[in-house]
Design an enzyme around this catalytic site. Structure first.
Site, PDB file in Angstrom:
ATOM      1  N   GLU A 146      33.561  27.841  36.861  1.00  9.25           N
ATOM      2  CA  GLU A 146      34.205  26.593  37.316  1.00  9.25           C
ATOM      3  C   GLU A 146      35.514  26.892  38.046  1.00  9.25           C
ATOM      4  O   GLU A 146      36.531  26.233  37.848  1.00  9.25           O
ATOM      5  CB  GLU A 146      34.415  25.637  36.142  1.00  9.25           C
ATOM      6  CG  GLU A 146      33.091  25.144  35.608  1.00  9.25           C
ATOM      7  CD  GLU A 146      33.178  23.818  34.879  1.00  9.25           C
ATOM      8  OE1 GLU A 146      34.113  23.056  35.147  1.00  9.25           O
ATOM      9  OE2 GLU A 146      32.293  23.568  34.059  1.00  9.25           O
ATOM     10  N   GLY A 147      35.465  27.889  38.919  1.00  8.97           N
ATOM     11  CA  GLY A 147      36.640  28.349  39.637  1.00  8.97           C
ATOM     12  C   GLY A 147      37.308  29.445  38.826  1.00  8.97           C
ATOM     13  O   GLY A 147      37.779  29.182  37.723  1.00  8.97           O
TER      14      GLY A 147
HETATM   15  C1  FAD Z   1      27.467  32.262  32.371  1.00 10.86           C
HETATM   16  C2  FAD Z   1      27.681  31.696  33.725  1.00 10.86           C
HETATM   17  C3  FAD Z   1      27.343  30.371  33.965  1.00 10.86           C
HETATM   18  C4  FAD Z   1      27.507  29.824  35.239  1.00 10.86           C
HETATM   19  N1  FAD Z   1      27.117  28.527  35.468  1.00 10.86           N
HETATM   20  C5  FAD Z   1      27.115  28.040  36.739  1.00 10.86           C
HETATM   21  C6  FAD Z   1      26.562  26.756  37.041  1.00 10.86           C
HETATM   22  O1  FAD Z   1      26.096  26.034  36.144  1.00 10.86           O
HETATM   23  N2  FAD Z   1      26.532  26.347  38.329  1.00 10.86           N
HETATM   24  C7  FAD Z   1      27.025  27.108  39.349  1.00 10.86           C
HETATM   25  O2  FAD Z   1      26.960  26.699  40.480  1.00 10.86           O
HETATM   26  N3  FAD Z   1      27.575  28.335  39.105  1.00 10.86           N
HETATM   27  C8  FAD Z   1      27.621  28.819  37.823  1.00 10.86           C
HETATM   28  N4  FAD Z   1      28.142  30.065  37.567  1.00 10.86           N
HETATM   29  C9  FAD Z   1      28.715  30.841  38.656  1.00 10.86           C
HETATM   30  C10 FAD Z   1      30.244  30.920  38.588  1.00 10.86           C
HETATM   31  O3  FAD Z   1      30.789  29.673  38.900  1.00 10.86           O
HETATM   32  C11 FAD Z   1      30.697  32.040  39.528  1.00 10.86           C
HETATM   33  O4  FAD Z   1      30.409  33.254  38.875  1.00 10.86           O
HETATM   34  C12 FAD Z   1      32.168  31.949  39.889  1.00 10.86           C
HETATM   35  O5  FAD Z   1      32.385  30.868  40.750  1.00 10.86           O
HETATM   36  C13 FAD Z   1      32.704  33.214  40.563  1.00 10.86           C
HETATM   37  O6  FAD Z   1      31.881  33.604  41.606  1.00 10.86           O
HETATM   38  P1  FAD Z   1      31.369  35.124  41.693  1.00 10.86           P
HETATM   39  O7  FAD Z   1      30.864  35.484  40.354  1.00 10.86           O
HETATM   40  O8  FAD Z   1      30.448  35.230  42.833  1.00 10.86           O
HETATM   41  O9  FAD Z   1      32.653  35.967  41.960  1.00 10.86           O
HETATM   42  P2  FAD Z   1      33.358  36.258  43.380  1.00 10.86           P
HETATM   43  O10 FAD Z   1      33.625  34.985  44.081  1.00 10.86           O
HETATM   44  O11 FAD Z   1      32.584  37.283  44.096  1.00 10.86           O
HETATM   45  O12 FAD Z   1      34.743  36.839  42.904  1.00 10.86           O
HETATM   46  C14 FAD Z   1      34.912  38.167  42.371  1.00 10.86           C
HETATM   47  C15 FAD Z   1      36.395  38.372  42.084  1.00 10.86           C
HETATM   48  O13 FAD Z   1      37.134  38.277  43.305  1.00 10.86           O
HETATM   49  C16 FAD Z   1      38.122  37.281  43.220  1.00 10.86           C
HETATM   50  N5  FAD Z   1      38.239  36.648  44.532  1.00 10.86           N
HETATM   51  C17 FAD Z   1      37.256  36.109  45.294  1.00 10.86           C
HETATM   52  N6  FAD Z   1      37.751  35.619  46.423  1.00 10.86           N
HETATM   53  C18 FAD Z   1      39.082  35.857  46.419  1.00 10.86           C
HETATM   54  C19 FAD Z   1      40.157  35.561  47.311  1.00 10.86           C
HETATM   55  N7  FAD Z   1      39.967  34.901  48.454  1.00 10.86           N
HETATM   56  N8  FAD Z   1      41.401  35.953  46.968  1.00 10.86           N
HETATM   57  C20 FAD Z   1      41.619  36.584  45.798  1.00 10.86           C
HETATM   58  N9  FAD Z   1      40.670  36.861  44.920  1.00 10.86           N
HETATM   59  C21 FAD Z   1      39.397  36.506  45.215  1.00 10.86           C
HETATM   60  C22 FAD Z   1      37.638  36.337  42.128  1.00 10.86           C
HETATM   61  O14 FAD Z   1      38.704  35.635  41.525  1.00 10.86           O
HETATM   62  C23 FAD Z   1      36.983  37.308  41.167  1.00 10.86           C
HETATM   63  O15 FAD Z   1      37.958  37.893  40.354  1.00 10.86           O
HETATM   64  C24 FAD Z   1      28.008  30.621  36.295  1.00 10.86           C
HETATM   65  C25 FAD Z   1      28.371  31.943  36.027  1.00 10.86           C
HETATM   66  C26 FAD Z   1      28.200  32.491  34.783  1.00 10.86           C
HETATM   67  C27 FAD Z   1      28.542  33.930  34.569  1.00 10.86           C
END
Ligand code: FAD
Ligand code: NAG
Ligand code: NAG
Length: 587
Positions: free
Chosen positions: A394-395
Site C-alpha cells: 500500500e505504498g
Molecule cells: C503480501 C503482499 C500483498 C500484496 N497485495 C497487493 C494487492 O492486494 N494489490 C496490489 O495491487 N498489490 C499488492 N501487493 C504489491 C505491493 O503493493 C508492492 O509490492 C509495492 O507497491 C512495492 O512494489 P514492488 O514490490 O514492485 O517494489 P518496487 O516498486 O520495485 O520498489 C523496490 C524498492 O525501491 C524503492 N523505490 C522504488 N521507486 C523509487 C523511487 N522513485 N525513489 C526511491 N525509492 C524507490 C521502493 O521503496 C522499494 O524499497 C502486495 C505485495 C505483497 C508482498
C-alpha cells in the site's frame, strides 16, 4: 489552492489548526452504543474461535472463523445499511480493526484486501447500478473482492502498468488483457477492481494511454489465478497472481471516468491507510501486554527484570510509540468522518509511523522476553513476520516519504510563485507582500514569535507547544530555502526529501499528541498525568530530531556526506556487492 491539511500548511511554515485542535470527537451516543455492541462479540470471536498460530502453520483461515466473521458483518463494516452493510464510519471501523490487529494480522489482510481496497472503489466511485449490483453480496462476504494494481514490471511506479483494456470492435465491451502480481485474495476473489491502460484519442488525433478502473467478475471468463504465494508472514492471507486473458468487461463496469483510473487507485489507497494505523495499534497493544507480563514476573539477578533501567526504557518507549500511533489513527479517522477531504499526507504519516513503530514494539517485545520470545509457542515471532509487509505494501514507506515531501513542496512552491507574481505588481498586492516581507525579515534576525497555539493546549504543555511552534517555523524557513536553492530540481534530492519528510512526521506527531493529551485533561481522564509524561518525552525527542534533520539539509558537512554516500553506493553497485577488499586478501 487553500487547504485545511495541517501537514500541507506546514510547508508554508504555517500552523493550520482546524484539523488538529481539538482532538476529533466524532461519535454520537448512538454510534458509541452500536460500537460497544459489536466490539464484545468481535473480541470473543477472535479469542475463543481463532487460532493465529494454526492459521499461520496451515496457511489458511479456519472455515468456522470465516463463517462467524460473515455472521458478525465483518465483511461490510462501512457499507451503508441500505446495501446490506453495517453502516459504520471510519472511527468505528478503526476501533474494530484494532481488535483484529491484536489477534491475527493475516485475517486483517484477508478482510482489509476485501473491503479497505478490494471493493472500496465501488463505495467511493460506483454509480447506483454498480452499488446495487455488487455491494450486497460483498458486504455479507458471499462474494470476495480484490484490488489489482501491481504487475511484474510496475510496483511503486503504478502509472506504468501494461495491462490493457481496449474497446471491442462492436463497441459493446472492453477486452481486458494482462497479468497482476501479488494480489491479496487474488486466488479466492470473485470481484476484482482492476486497473488497465485504455487508449484515448486526443484532439490532435494522437493516441495516448490513460489508466482506467474496471469492476471485473471471475465469471466473465478468461480470469485465472496462480497458486498461493509462499510468504514470510500473513501466511493465512491468500496472495496470488491474477491473469486476464481477453476478458470481456461490459461498458457499464467502468469505475469512475474512463481515463481517470489513476486517481481512483490513489484515492482508494489514501482512504484506506488509516485502517492500517488502527490495526497496528491493536498489534502493539497486545505485544506490550505480553512484554509487561514477562517483565513483571521474570526474576534475574534477584530482581524482577522490569526494575532494571534498560528494560524500563524499552517499556516506556513501546508505550509512547503506541500512544502516538493510536493518536494518529484516530486523528485521521476522525477528520475523515468530519468530512475533510485533504487528509492524504496525514494518512500517509499514520501508515509510515504505525508500520515502523509496530515493528519496533514487536522486536523489543521479543528482546524483553529473551529466548522464549524466539520460540514459536510465545506467538510473537509470528507477529514480527506478519508485520514486515506493512512497510512495503500500500505504498512503500520510502515512496510515501517522498510523496509527503514532494506534495508539500509543490504546495509551497505554488505559493512562492504567487508571491513572485505579487512582486511584479506590488501596488495590487501590498497586503500579501507586507505579510511575507515581514515574516522573512523576522526570520532573518530571529525575532519572529512564530505560529502560536498556546491557547489550544493544556497549560501544562506550554513548553512543548513552544517547541512545536518553533519547529513549524524552522520547517517553513527550510522549505523556502530548499525551493530557492534547488527550485524544481529538488525532486531529485532524495537525501534531503527524506529528512524533510521525517521532520514533518515528527512535527505532526508532536501536535497530535499535544491535542490528544490536552483533551484528556479537559475530560479529566484518570490517565491524563501519565499521558502528559509521555507527551513530554515524545515532544522533547521529536523536536530534537526535527532540528537535526532540518539543519542537516543545509549544513555543508552533511551535504558533502550525502554526495559521498551516493558515491559509495555507486561503487558497491559497480562491484556487484561490497567493493572493499577483504582484510586477509589485500596483502
Ligand atoms: C503480501 C503482499 C500483498 C500484496 N497485495 C497487493 C494487492 O492486494 N494489490 C496490489 O495491487 N498489490 C499488492 N501487493 C504489491 C505491493 O503493493 C508492492 O509490492 C509495492 O507497491 C512495492 O512494489 P514492488 O514490490 O514492485 O517494489 P518496487 O516498486 O520495485 O520498489 C523496490 C524498492 O525501491 C524503492 N523505490 C522504488 N521507486 C523509487 C523511487 N522513485 N525513489 C526511491 N525509492 C524507490 C521502493 O521503496 C522499494 O524499497 C502486495 C505485495 C505483497 C508482498
Ligand atoms: C491478449 O494477450 C494474448 C496473450 O498474451 C494475446 O495473444 C492477444 O493478442 C492479446 N489480445 C489483445 C486484444 O491485445
Ligand atoms: C527517518 O526516520 C526513520 C524512523 O525514525 C529512520 O529509520 C530513518 O533512518 C530516517 N531517515 C532519515 C533519512 O533520516
Amino acid at each position: 489552492m487553500a487547504t485545511n491539511s495541517f501537514v500541507m500548511n506546514l510547508f508554508n511554515g504555517q500552523a493550520k489548526l482546524d484539523q488538529v485542535f481539538p482532538f476529533p470527537d466524532v461519535l454520537t451516543e448512538e454510534q458509541r452504543e452500536i460500537l460497544s455492541m459489536v466490539k464484545e462479540p468481535c473480541e470473543r470471536l477472535y479469542l475463543d474461535l481463532n487460532d493465529p498460530l494454526k492459521n499461520d502453520a496451515e496457511e489458511s483461515i479456519n472455515e468456522k472463523v470465516v463463517e462467524s466473521l460473515k455472521n458478525l458483518g465483518a465483511f461490510g463494516i462501512m457499507v451503508p445499511v441500505e446495501y446490506g452493510g453495517a453502516g459504520l464510519n471510519n472511527t468505528q471501523y478503526a476501533r474494530l480493526g484494532e481488535i483484529m490487529g491484536g489477534n491475527d494480522l493475516g485475517i486483517g489482510i484477508f478482510l482489509g484486501a476485501h473491503q479497505s481496497i478490494g471493493y472500496k472503489g465501488i463505495l467511493l466511485y460506483g454509480n447506483n447500478e454498480q452499488k446495487n449490483k455488487y455491494l450486497p453480496d460483498l458486504a455479507t462476504g458471499k462474494r470476495i473482492a480484490a484490488f489489482c494494481l501491481t504487475e511484474p514490471s510496475s510496483g511503486s511506479d503504478a502509472s506504468s502498468i501494461q495491462t490493457k483494456a481496449e474497446l471491442s470492435p462492436d463497441g459493446k465491451h472492453y477486452i481486458l488483457n494482462g497479468s497482476k502480481l501479488w494480489i491479496s485474495n487474488g486466488g479466492i476473489a470473485d470481484v476484482f477492481t482492476v486497473f488497465a491502460q485504455t487508449p484515448q484519442k486526443k484532439a490532435d488525433g494522437e493516441i495516448v494511454n490513460k489508466v482506467s478502473a474496471f469492476i471485473v467478475e471471475r465469471q466473465f471468463g478468461g480470469v485465472t489465478s496462480g497458486p498461493p504465494e509462499k510468504k514470510m508472514g500473513i501466511k493465512c492471507s491468500n496472495t496470488a497472481e491474477v491473469n486476464f486473458d481477453n476478458v470481456k468487461v461490459p461498458l457499464e463496469n467502468v469505475m469512475g471516468e474512463i481515463g481517470g483510473g489513476f486517481k481512483v487507485a490513489m484515492n482508494i489507497l489514501n482512504s484506506g491507510r488509516f485502517g492500517m494505523a488502527a490495526a497496528l495499534s491493536g498489534t502493539m497493544k497486545r505485544c506490550i501486554a505480553q512484554a509487561v507480563e514477562h517483565a513483571t514476573n521474570r526474576v534475574q539477578f534477584g530482581s524482577k527484570i522490569h526494575t532494571f533501567g534498560a528494560i524500563q526504557e524499552k517499556i516506556a518507549r513501546m508505550s509512547m510509540a503506541h500512544y502516538l500511533c493510536e493518536s494518529l489513527a484516530y486523528m485521521v479517522a476522525g477528520n475523515m468522518d468530519k468530512g475533510y477531504k485533504d487528509f492524504q499526507l496525514e494518512a500517509a504519516i499514520g501508515k509510515i509511523f504505525a508500520s515502523e513503530a509496530a515493528w519496533f514494539v514487536c522486536d523489543e517485545t521479543i528482546q524483553v522476553l529473551g529466548g522464549i520470545g524466539f520460540m514459536r509457542e510465545a506467538g510473537v515471532e509470528k507477529v514480527l513476520r506478519d508485520l514486515r509487509i506493512f512497510r512495503i505494501f500500500e505504498g512503500t514507506n520510502d515512496i510515501l516519504r517522498l510523496f509527503i515531501a514532494l506534495t508539500g513542496l509543490q504546495y509551497a512552491g505554488g505559493h512562492l510563485k504567487e508571491l513572485q507574481r505579487a512582486m511584479n505588481n506590488p501596488a495590487a498586492n501590498m497586503g500579501m507582500i507586507f505579510a511575507e516581507g515581514t515574516k522573512r525579515v523576522f526570520r532573518a534576525v530571529g525575532l519572529s514569535s512564530g505560529p502560536s497555539f498556546q491557547e489550544y493546549v493544556n497549560p501544562r504543555f506550554s513548553k512543548e507547544a513552544d517547541a512545536a511552534s518553533k519547529a513549524i517555523q524552522h520547517f517553513g524557513a527550510t522549505v523556502e530555502h530548499l525551493l530557492m536553492k534547488y527550485n524544481k530540481n529538488i525532486i531529485n534530492e532524495q537525501f534531503l526529501l527524506n529528512r524533510l519528510a521525517n521532520a514533518s512526521i515528527d512535527i505532526f506527531s508532536m501536535v497530535t499528541v499535544l491535542s490528544r493529551a490536552s483533551r484528556s485533561f479537559e475530560k479529566n481522564f484518570p490517565s491524563a498525568e501519565h499521558e502528559a509524561n509521555m507527551v513530554e518525552v515524545i515532544c522533547a525527542e521529536a523536536s530534537e530530531r526535527v532540528l537535526s534533520n532540518l539543519s542537516s539539509v543545509r549544513n555543508a558537512d552533511n551535504l558533502k556526506n550525502f554526495k559521498t554516500m551516493a558515491k559509495i553506493s555507486n561503487a558497491v553497485c559497480e562491484s556487484s556487492g561490497v567493493a572493499h577488499i577483504h582484510p586477509i586478501d589485500g596483502m
